[in-house]
Design an enzyme around this catalytic site. Structure first.
Site, PDB file in Angstrom:
ATOM      1  CG  HIS A  44      -1.676  -1.235   1.444  1.00  0.00           C
ATOM      2  ND1 HIS A  44      -1.990  -1.733   2.686  1.00  0.00           N
ATOM      3  CD2 HIS A  44      -2.194  -2.125   0.556  1.00  0.00           C
ATOM      4  CE1 HIS A  44      -2.666  -2.856   2.564  1.00  0.00           C
ATOM      5  NE2 HIS A  44      -2.794  -3.121   1.284  1.00  0.00           N
ATOM      6  CG  HIS A  82      -6.905 -12.075   3.388  1.00  0.00           C
ATOM      7  ND1 HIS A  82      -6.453 -12.580   2.186  1.00  0.00           N
ATOM      8  CD2 HIS A  82      -6.514 -10.766   3.417  1.00  0.00           C
ATOM      9  CE1 HIS A  82      -5.814 -11.618   1.522  1.00  0.00           C
ATOM     10  NE2 HIS A  82      -5.837 -10.515   2.246  1.00  0.00           N
TER      11      HIS A  82
END
Length: 427
Positions: free
Chosen positions: A108, A174
């Site tokens: 990110h 996830h």
């Protein structure tokens, strides 16, 4: 009529549906679970009674340095609850220990100072030593071995050049690692882009075991376990949270034993049975997980597991940060033929993975089976460039969905609602 209020950014979207139109509502039991103690007490109890490990204060004795891996701004980890207690426990055992907080951004963008203040509180953000991991900075990386998949395991040197490595995080479903938390703080959290690309290869993403809630046989999870062990991750503190992002359970201790205990707890709460429907409404649980389209794919995969083939997924995500990944955006934008784009990704070997390929691969998988409408604050042209359909509000999305289904001969579509798509495991 059934009334719904689903998270969207820092607020909610409200709508009503006729009873006969609602096929079902898939909701994690975490949202109704009543914790026996306060958030602070739950974390304190976990640290006082670690699983498979001495107390953190004991581990700190005789150590000069400690690095704490901490989740970044895209994760709703209540670090303002966890971090003060980790720091206190470390300094209880060793008042002079030199502590660094390593923010695990994975792939990110870097976390801003403002986001650090919001996450940890002003005192910690301004007084403690922070390093923001940047996966593309090769000079920051150190090799610690070779992953089971064959890729080189390179991680941030701040995690290698320390006497004690620990982590904080949270456990939730996830969409390809099976469950978050534990070992995931190392890979992809503080790993080099080279290592992440090897681990997130098309072969592994395409595995039937690389799905929500699955750890056994999951090749991505296997690599992550190796990375955490090779990094000598000595202690973790992971929490489970509810819809309000409040701690409802905490697990501390050995990187695997404590994590599996937390996974066991979360699996009991998150598991839901599919209720097939023509239209599935989903979200990414609101801020911070719905900041961009990249992250929002997670909520879409929950809908994938219960939407009829050829049906419509309505994803409600604010996406205030836009698409969330330039490579992700461009792969979809440049895909004139979705199946051809998917075939190109699947043809790439483990060492040929490109940035954000895994997210593109999963979104393409969805688009090849469903129409996806986004109710979002992201620009319309951005959304449509990625082969997604744009709706300004939920009413417009339902009208569009019905029109799309009518063209396929479905005249009375049923709707399944998933108020928080990242909190459920649709079995």
């Amino acid at each position: 009529m059934q009334k719904f209020s689903i998270p969207f950014g820092k607020g909610h979207i409200h709508f009503e549906l006729p009873d006969e139109q609602v096929a079902g509502v898939l909701l994690s039991h975490a949202h109704e679970y009543k914790a026996p103690k306060s958030e602070e007490e739950l974390v304190a109890d976990a640290l006082a009674n670690p699983i498979g490990s001495p107390r953190l204060s004991e581990l700190a004795k005789g150590k000069k340095t400690c690095t704490i891996i901490s989740s970044d701004h895209t994760r709703p980890v209540p670090s303002h609850v966890i971090m003060p207690q980790l720091l206190a426990e470390l300094r209880k055992g060793n008042p002079d220990i030199d502590i660094t907080i390593l923010v695990a951004t994975g792939m990110h963008r870097p976390t801003t100072h403002e986001e650090l203040v919001a996450k940890y509180g002003k005192e910690i953000a301004e007084k403690e030593k922070f390093i923001i991991h940047v996966s593309r900075n090769d000079d920051d990386m150190v090799s610690i071995g070779t992953l089971p998949s064959g890729g080189e395991c390179l991680i941030n040197k701040a995690a290698v050049n320390t006497d004690l490595l620990i982590s904080e995080g949270f456990i939730e479903p996830h969409f390809f690692a099976g469950m978050s938390g534990g070992r995931k703080s190392v890979l992809p959290g503080i790993a080099s882009k080279i290592t992440v690309l090897a681990n997130h290869c098309s072969e592994f993403i395409n595995s039937p075991y690389a799905r929500t809630g699955i750890l056994e046989g999951n090749p991505i999870h296997k690599d992550m376990l190796y990375a955490a062990k090779a990094a000598k991750l000595a202690f973790i503190c992971n929490v489970v949270i509810d819809a309000d992002k409040k701690v409802i359970a905490a697990f501390a201790g050995d990187r695997e034993q404590a994590h599996y205990k937390g996974v066991e707890f979360e699996m009991k709460l998150a598991g839901v049975k599919p209720v097939p429907a023509d239209i599935v409404v989903t979200t990414n649980g609101g801020y911070p997980l719905d900041q961009n389209i990249y992250q929002s794919v997670k909520g879409m995969t929950a809908a994938e597991a219960t939407c009829k083939d050829g049906g419509v997924i309505i994803d409600c995500s604010s996406c205030s940060d836009g698409h969330g990944g330039e490579d992700f955006f461009n792969t979809l934008k440049q895909a004139d033929d979705l199946q051809k784009a998917m075939d190109e990704i699947l043809a790439r070997g483990r060492n040929e993975t490109i940035f954000d390929q895994w997210e593109s691969q999963i979104l393409l998988r969805l688009l090849l089976h469903f129409d996806i409408i986004m109710v979002t604050d992201a620009p319309k042209d951005m959304v449509e460039a990625m082969h997604l359909k744009y709706a300004a509000n939920i009413d417009e999305a339902f009208a569009m969905a019905k029109k799309l289904l009518a063209a396929k001969g479905v005249s009375d579509p049923k709707v399944t609602v998933i108020p928080d798509g990242v909190s459920v495991i649709v079995k």
